[in-house]
Design a protein around this motif. Structure first.
Motif, PDB file in Angstrom:
ATOM      1  N   HIS A  37      -3.806  11.978   0.240  1.00 40.04           N
ATOM      2  CA  HIS A  37      -2.702  12.450  -0.593  1.00 40.04           C
ATOM      3  C   HIS A  37      -2.901  11.903  -1.997  1.00 40.04           C
ATOM      4  CE1 HIS A  37      -1.338   8.468   0.631  1.00 40.04           C
ATOM      5  NE2 HIS A  37      -0.192   8.555  -0.033  1.00 40.04           N
ATOM      6  N   ASP A  50      -2.016   4.392  -4.988  1.00 36.18           N
ATOM      7  CA  ASP A  50      -2.335   3.197  -4.197  1.00 36.18           C
ATOM      8  C   ASP A  50      -3.323   3.489  -3.070  1.00 36.18           C
ATOM      9  OD1 ASP A  50      -0.258   4.630  -2.898  1.00 36.18           O
ATOM     10  OD2 ASP A  50       0.415   2.849  -1.829  1.00 36.18           O
ATOM     11  N   HIS A  94       5.473  12.362   4.049  1.00 34.27           N
ATOM     12  CA  HIS A  94       5.524  11.210   3.145  1.00 34.27           C
ATOM     13  C   HIS A  94       5.585  11.662   1.682  1.00 34.27           C
ATOM     14  CE1 HIS A  94       4.339   7.509   1.185  1.00 34.27           C
ATOM     15  NE2 HIS A  94       3.224   8.071   0.770  1.00 34.27           N
ATOM     16  N   HIS A 122      -1.297   9.816  -3.971  1.00 30.99           N
ATOM     17  CA  HIS A 122      -0.781   8.532  -4.432  1.00 30.99           C
ATOM     18  C   HIS A 122      -1.885   7.575  -4.890  1.00 30.99           C
ATOM     19  CE1 HIS A 122       3.348   8.942  -2.222  1.00 30.99           C
ATOM     20  NE2 HIS A 122       3.287   9.616  -3.342  1.00 30.99           N
ATOM     21  N   ASP A 167       0.402   6.665   5.589  1.00 41.08           N
ATOM     22  CA  ASP A 167       1.804   6.397   5.221  1.00 41.08           C
ATOM     23  C   ASP A 167       2.810   7.090   6.135  1.00 41.08           C
ATOM     24  OD1 ASP A 167       0.953   4.716   3.227  1.00 41.08           O
ATOM     25  OD2 ASP A 167       1.188   6.173   1.611  1.00 41.08           O
TER      26      ASP A 167
HETATM   27 ZN   LIG Z   1       1.563   7.252  -0.241  1.00 43.49          ZN
END
Ligand SMILES: [Zn+2]
Length: 360
Positions: free
Chosen positions: A114, A118, A179, A116, A198
């Protein structure tokens, strides 16, 4: 209600129970960090991990798991190069070191779980020549919010995409927003490894607020979708551990209990007579519920329910999962808001009826 008519809260009102302190925060009832000791695996204390900050482990065949302790990612060694899944900045260049620990093959393909940062914020480390596969929405988000450390995907898909490299197959699929929009399932059928980031974190209650997820109802649905796969190993993105099927089941059971407690809280605290009993009563209701706003009152109620619940194997949740005593209140808050915002309206008032009815 006139404040002067309220009973003063005194120490004697504090009920004897395992659960929540004066401020509505969970407490474990003992002085140690309330995590199961098995949560901290042997590699965590190893000289290699403490010096270099990563651990790499073969799961099955060419499929390898890499962790920084807090974050994890994976790579698959094939006959024609290495396929990498994600690039958490906390692992960073150690992804290349971990790959070099087990093969001389170059990285040829990168899969983004995904968008994100992090989880893929070090993807530039793989260089400009790699094929990057992700969901169409992930590319759209990275076009809208550009980041040179997260190069744009070169191949995108909508529903399903089968990636075959050097005799190794990865089945990528998208089941809708959970998520976050664009978060995909990545399944290695030959190795029976499922990567879904996640959604749940094996061995723990995961980060607060359901791992900062956006669509909580979709996130709960994704837990069931995870369990629909035939896997022996689960890579969840966090923390310390990969998981077995039963590890994932435990996390799903925990969040089902959070939802049960939150549902009961919404039913109870939608009743005006229940509010009166909080205002006029004493004990737990006054100390832990009546001194909070409405949502936090319900979060306290939910937290007490979860922390005192005897789970399917007879133990309490903090005896099974790490982070339960510190995270449950935040999960409860998020799940309560999702009941209010995402689920069919639970308290629908009929004309002249009090309390509202609960439509099922
Ligand atoms: Zn995430």
């Amino acid at each position: 209600m006139c404040p002067s008519s309220q009973k003063p809260i005194t120490a004697t009102d504090e009920p004897e129970f395992f659960g929540i302190d004066h401020y509505g925060f969970p407490r474990s009832g003992h002085d140690d960090p309330a995590d199961p000791t098995e949560y901290y695996p042997p590699y965590f204390r190893s000289e290699h991990f403490q010096r270099f900050g990563y651990h790499v482990q073969q799961l099955r065949g060419g499929f390898h798991w890499v962790t920084s302790g807090g974050y994890d990612a994976a790579f698959v060694v094939t006959d024609d190069g290495v396929v990498v899944i994600d690039a958490p900045p906390t692992i960073g260049e150690n992804m290349l070191t971990a790959i070099a620990d087990v093969t001389d093959q170059p990285v040829t393909h990168v899969v983004y779980s995904h968008w994100h940062t992090d989880h893929i914020g070090a993807a530039a480390v793989y260089g400009p020549g790699v094929e990057i596969i992700a969901h169409r929405i992930t590319r759209e988000l990275l076009e809208r919010f550009p980041d040179p450390l997260r190069p744009l995907p070169t191949t995108t898909f909508d529903d399903d995409h089968t990636l075959v490299v050097g005799g190794t197959t990865l089945e990528l699929s998208y089941r809708g927003e959970n998520h976050c929009p664009g978060n995909i399932f990545i399944y290695a059928p030959a190795e029976k490894v499922l990567t879904a980031i996640d959604i749940v974190s094996p061995g723990s209650a995961t980060f607060m607020h359901c791992d900062a997820s956006q669509n909580i109802t979709g996130w709960y649905e994704a837990q069931k979708q995870v369990l629909s796969y035939d896997f022996d190993f689960f890579v969840g993105g966090h923390h310390m551990h990969f998981g077995t099927y039963s590890d994932v089941q435990a996390c799903v059971e925990y969040f089902a209990d959070v939802l049960d407690g939150a549902t009961a809280a919404v039913e109870r605290f939608s009743r005006s007579d229940a509010l009166l009993s909080v205002l006029d009563g004493g004990g737990w209701d006054r100390v832990f519920v009546g001194t909070e706003n409405w949502i936090n009152s319900m979060a306290n109620f939910t937290t007490k329910y979860v922390l005192e619940k005897q789970t399917s194997d007879g133990r309490l949740w903090w005896e099974r999962l790490a982070g339960v005593t510190s995270q449950t209140k935040y999960h409860a808050y998020t799940v309560l808001e999702s009941i209010r915002l995402e689920r069919p309206r639970p308290n629908y008032r009929l004309s002249g009826e009090n309390p509202p009815v609960f439509l099922t």
